[in-house]
Design a protein around this motif. Structure first.
Motif, PDB file in Angstrom:
ATOM      1  N   TRP A 132       0.853  -1.182   0.000  1.00  0.00           N
ATOM      2  CA  TRP A 132       0.000   0.000   0.000  1.00  0.00           C
ATOM      3  C   TRP A 132       0.890   1.234   0.000  1.00  0.00           C
ATOM      4  O   TRP A 132       1.814   1.332   0.815  1.00  0.00           O
ATOM      5  CB  TRP A 132      -0.919   0.027   1.213  1.00  0.00           C
ATOM      6  N   TYR A 171      -4.225   2.680   4.258  1.00  0.00           N
ATOM      7  CA  TYR A 171      -4.979   1.660   3.528  1.00  0.00           C
ATOM      8  C   TYR A 171      -4.763   0.272   4.110  1.00  0.00           C
ATOM      9  O   TYR A 171      -5.601  -0.613   3.944  1.00  0.00           O
ATOM     10  CB  TYR A 171      -4.588   1.669   2.045  1.00  0.00           C
ATOM     11  N   TRP A 182     -11.825  -3.527   2.835  1.00  0.00           N
ATOM     12  CA  TRP A 182     -12.028  -3.111   1.449  1.00  0.00           C
ATOM     13  C   TRP A 182     -13.160  -2.109   1.284  1.00  0.00           C
ATOM     14  O   TRP A 182     -13.071  -1.194   0.466  1.00  0.00           O
ATOM     15  CB  TRP A 182     -12.249  -4.341   0.566  1.00  0.00           C
ATOM     16  N   ARG A 202     -11.734   1.172   2.329  1.00  0.00           N
ATOM     17  CA  ARG A 202     -10.760   1.675   1.353  1.00  0.00           C
ATOM     18  C   ARG A 202     -11.448   2.336   0.172  1.00  0.00           C
ATOM     19  O   ARG A 202     -11.047   3.418  -0.280  1.00  0.00           O
ATOM     20  CB  ARG A 202      -9.875   0.522   0.858  1.00  0.00           C
ATOM     21  N   SER A 227     -11.359   6.350  -0.701  1.00  0.00           N
ATOM     22  CA  SER A 227     -10.929   6.855  -2.011  1.00  0.00           C
ATOM     23  C   SER A 227     -12.010   7.734  -2.621  1.00  0.00           C
ATOM     24  O   SER A 227     -11.716   8.766  -3.238  1.00  0.00           O
ATOM     25  CB  SER A 227     -10.608   5.684  -2.950  1.00  0.00           C
TER      26      SER A 227
END
Length: 203
Positions: free
Chosen positions: A145, A150, A155, A158, A162
């Protein structure tokens, strides 16, 4: 965009910013080349191997996101062990000075924003999505990463994180457009009147 000749003060200011960026990138690359990154940390491995993939290097603007995460837990964005490699002045050169420069430039230079705000927003989103692909593909191929934060997220988090960054970039543009309209309102009205006059003549 208004066609005005760049004054000497504007030229010196912009040249100074360019030289600032060149020096920072040169210093950064020189430090990496000398192997100054602490070898006892796992994350700096990515710093050496993928130095060109960090968003800061792409555009020198990650000020808001960087300092927000830094204030919460700096180990998620810039581990303390890297202080010897990234001294305080270099950290500010990468994550603070550009914002000061951007606001200064806003105060001394009139900007005529594109007529299509939607196109600009799409452009910003496209660039940030491209960077997200770079970020996630780096992890996919190397298991690294680029940013420690992160590594502690799942997930779902993440992807949401973003998305928040992309939205923050768009909001930053809109905020800059608003500030520009407040500072240069008279000039903007003159440009609109001039464009309207041209359109009438063309008809």
């Amino acid at each position: 965009m208004p066609r005005t000749k760049m004054s000497t003060k504007h030229f010196i200011f912009h040249l100074g910013i360019v030289l600032h960026h060149v020096f920072v990138l040169y210093y950064f690359a020189a430090k990496l080349g000398k192997g100054k990154v602490p070898v006892d940390l796992e994350w700096p491995h990515g710093l050496e191997k993928y130095s060109g993939r960090f968003l800061t290097i792409w555009n020198f603007v990650v000020t808001l996101v960087f300092w927000t995460i830094y204030s919460i837990d700096r180990e998620l964005i810039l581990p303390k062990a890297l202080d010897a490699f990234l001294p305080l002045w270099l950290n500010h050169a990468l994550h603070t000075n550009i914002t000061v420069a951007a606001f200064t430039e806003l105060l001394i230079t009139f900007h005529w924003y594109p007529a299509s705000r939607r196109t600009t927003v799409y452009g910003i989103a496209a660039i940030m999505v491209a960077y997200s692909v770079c970020l996630f593909s780096t992890y996919y191929y190397d298991g690294t990463w680029l940013y420690p934060i992160y590594g502690v997220l799942n997930w779902t988090q993440r992807i949401c994180f973003s998305a928040v960054i992309i939205i923050a970039c768009i909001l930053t543009f809109l905020f800059g457009e608003y500030l520009n309209s407040q500072i240069w309102g008279l000039e903007i009205q003159k440009m609109k009147a001039k464009n309207l006059s041209k359109q009438k003549k063309q008809r």
